[in-house]
Design an enzyme around this catalytic site. Sequence first.
Site, PDB file in Angstrom:
ATOM      1  N   THR A  65      -7.616   2.626  -3.279  1.00  0.00           N
ATOM      2  CA  THR A  65      -7.409   1.269  -3.809  1.00  0.00           C
ATOM      3  C   THR A  65      -8.331   0.309  -3.061  1.00  0.00           C
ATOM      4  O   THR A  65      -8.908   0.674  -2.036  1.00  0.00           O
ATOM      5  CB  THR A  65      -5.956   0.790  -3.573  1.00  0.00           C
ATOM      6  OG1 THR A  65      -5.800   0.517  -2.166  1.00  0.00           O
ATOM      7  CG2 THR A  65      -4.922   1.801  -4.020  1.00  0.00           C
TER       8      THR A  65
ATOM      9  N   TYR B 187       0.639  -3.068  11.332  1.00  0.00           N
ATOM     10  CA  TYR B 187       0.904  -2.438  10.027  1.00  0.00           C
ATOM     11  C   TYR B 187       1.972  -1.351  10.170  1.00  0.00           C
ATOM     12  O   TYR B 187       2.921  -1.294   9.388  1.00  0.00           O
ATOM     13  CB  TYR B 187      -0.401  -1.854   9.483  1.00  0.00           C
ATOM     14  CG  TYR B 187      -0.290  -1.270   8.097  1.00  0.00           C
ATOM     15  CD1 TYR B 187      -0.279  -2.094   6.977  1.00  0.00           C
ATOM     16  CD2 TYR B 187      -0.200   0.110   7.909  1.00  0.00           C
ATOM     17  CE1 TYR B 187      -0.182  -1.563   5.701  1.00  0.00           C
ATOM     18  CE2 TYR B 187      -0.098   0.653   6.632  1.00  0.00           C
ATOM     19  CZ  TYR B 187      -0.100  -0.186   5.538  1.00  0.00           C
ATOM     20  OH  TYR B 187       0.007   0.349   4.268  1.00  0.00           O
TER      21      TYR B 187
END
Length: 282
Positions: A214, A179
């Site tokens: 989120t 990532y």
Amino acid sequence: MPRRLPSKGFIKYDKIFRIGQRSSSMQKHGRVALVTGAGSGIGASIAIALAREELAVACADLDLEAAEQTAKTILSAGGAAAAFQVDISDDQAVAGLPAVVAGTLGAVDVLVNNAGIGGESPTSSVSIDDVRSVLRINLEGSVAVTLAFLSHLKESASGRILNIASIQGFRGARDSLAYGASKGALVNLTRGLACDLADDGILVNALAPGFVDTPMARLPDGATEYETDWFQSIYVENARIPLRRPADPDEIAQAALFFCSPQNTYVTGQVLAVDGGMTATF
Ligand code: NAP
């Protein structure tokens, strides 16, 4: 990392948008945005915020139902939107998207490369295929979408690209090899594209969110990582995030608006951390 992917080359668009639903103010300004990953979290907030600024918004996502939900939210508030299902790691689907969007909403003036995946990748156990699958979506997918929409953006009087990177694009984190690498690449992609596209009047910037509340931040049990003791202790009580909380996705969207607007005429190649002050500390 298991992923639910549609079959190759699959593009489906929802017909909920009708030309007659364009508001009169939209006809006046006529700007169109494409937001990838618009079905959830930061992408949904950015899509809705852009629609409030009277852009017609193409909501693209792997999850068509989620994209439709965002488009319906925009339409029910009087805005203009359409939903599109696309896997940004599917070159064939991405290549076909500009024509479908143009035929539905018009040529795109603003591209928000938001779709991405997270996931832990401890160096001790990660495989090269794990790394490739993250880069394929977070980096290559954003590049593919950008290249596909370049002709639209070059035709625009105010072409804007906004990449959603991460503070992990310029800070290291444990167990985040793939990532972090994908977001670091996105940061420098932003700078290179800004140089290359300046003569075409296209301004290219990036946001680097810190922690945002989120679905990406959900743990397997459905709780968010922000409720855990370690997060509360390090980031809240010890103020590792000076504002002592994660961001709401709408706060990321507020930062996005300036970069996407025609009022931004001189900021390009920049990366703004939207992180509650986290990268201001050491
Ligand atoms: P999210 O809630 O998981 O939303 C991401 C959306 O992108 C989902 O709807 C997802 O669909 C979609 N997507 C994933 N892979 C895709 C693909 N191959 N093609 C098309 N759509 C795809 O995540 P988020 O937190 O809003 O994250 C949005 C962006 O912000 C990401 O790039 C992320 O790296 C970045 N970011 C997030 C945070 C954070 O703390 N949340 C922090 C820094 C940066 P599915 O649900 O079907 O997979």
